[in-house]
Design a protein around this motif. Structure first.
Motif, PDB file in Angstrom:
ATOM      1  N   ILE A   6       0.833  -1.204   0.000  1.00 15.43           N
ATOM      2  CA  ILE A   6       0.000   0.000   0.000  1.00 15.43           C
ATOM      3  C   ILE A   6       0.864   1.249   0.000  1.00 15.43           C
ATOM      4  CG2 ILE A   6      -1.599   1.345   1.436  1.00 15.43           C
ATOM      5  CD1 ILE A   6      -3.063  -1.331   1.979  1.00 15.43           C
ATOM      6  N   SER A  10      -0.483   2.779  -3.513  1.00 18.61           N
ATOM      7  CA  SER A  10      -1.766   3.100  -2.871  1.00 18.61           C
ATOM      8  C   SER A  10      -2.866   3.391  -3.890  1.00 18.61           C
ATOM      9  CB  SER A  10      -1.599   4.281  -1.921  1.00 18.61           C
ATOM     10  OG  SER A  10      -1.209   5.437  -2.642  1.00 18.61           O
ATOM     11  N   TYR A  16      -5.840  -2.999  -1.251  1.00 21.50           N
ATOM     12  CA  TYR A  16      -6.792  -2.730  -0.166  1.00 21.50           C
ATOM     13  C   TYR A  16      -7.749  -3.906   0.009  1.00 21.50           C
ATOM     14  CZ  TYR A  16      -5.074   2.013  -0.141  1.00 21.50           C
ATOM     15  OH  TYR A  16      -4.255   3.113  -0.042  1.00 21.50           O
ATOM     16  N   ASP A  35     -10.060  -0.402   4.859  1.00 22.41           N
ATOM     17  CA  ASP A  35      -9.436  -0.843   3.607  1.00 22.41           C
ATOM     18  C   ASP A  35     -10.464  -0.982   2.494  1.00 22.41           C
ATOM     19  OD1 ASP A  35      -6.848  -0.844   4.519  1.00 22.41           O
ATOM     20  OD2 ASP A  35      -6.825  -2.983   4.995  1.00 22.41           O
ATOM     21  N   ALA A  38     -11.348   2.419   1.244  1.00 21.16           N
ATOM     22  CA  ALA A  38     -10.277   2.977   0.409  1.00 21.16           C
ATOM     23  C   ALA A  38     -10.324   2.369  -0.991  1.00 21.16           C
ATOM     24  CB  ALA A  38      -8.915   2.733   1.058  1.00 21.16           C
ATOM     25  N   GLY A  39     -10.493   1.064  -1.075  1.00 17.24           N
ATOM     26  CA  GLY A  39     -10.601   0.413  -2.378  1.00 17.24           C
ATOM     27  C   GLY A  39     -11.826   0.882  -3.146  1.00 17.24           C
TER      28      GLY A  39
END
Length: 92
Positions: A6, A10, A16, A35, A38-39
């Motif tokens: 990550i 990132s 993620y 996570d 975030a993905g």
């Protein structure tokens, strides 16, 4: 190491996804939610809404629903499922 992945990339939803899944298995549900969110943001930003890959907004919504269901937050799980269904309907 997924933390290192990550740090290096990132911008890739799959890192993620992978770390979120490991956190989920370990019982770190808040970490899994972070996570998966975030993905999800990356997929939404790139337009990867629904697709064959595991890295789509649709898939991240379903993963989030799993986590919320596991921690007993049925309302949040239902919202995530509804959003996944909405994305799938829009792609038809």
């Amino acid at each position: 190491d997924l933390d290192e992945a990550i740090r290096r990339r990132s911008d890739l939803p799959e890192v993620y996804n992978n770390r979120g899944y490991l956190r989920f298995l370990a019982g770190d549900f808040e970490g899994a939610i972070e996570d998966y969110r975030a993905g999800l943001r990356l997929c939404l930003a790139s337009g990867a809404l629904v697709g064959r890959t595991e890295e789509s907004a649709y898939s991240f919504h379903l993963r989030l629903a799993d986590v919320y269901s596991r921690i007993g937050d049925r309302d949040a799980a239902a919202r995530e499922i509804a959003e996944a269904q909405r994305l799938a309907a829009e792609q038809r």
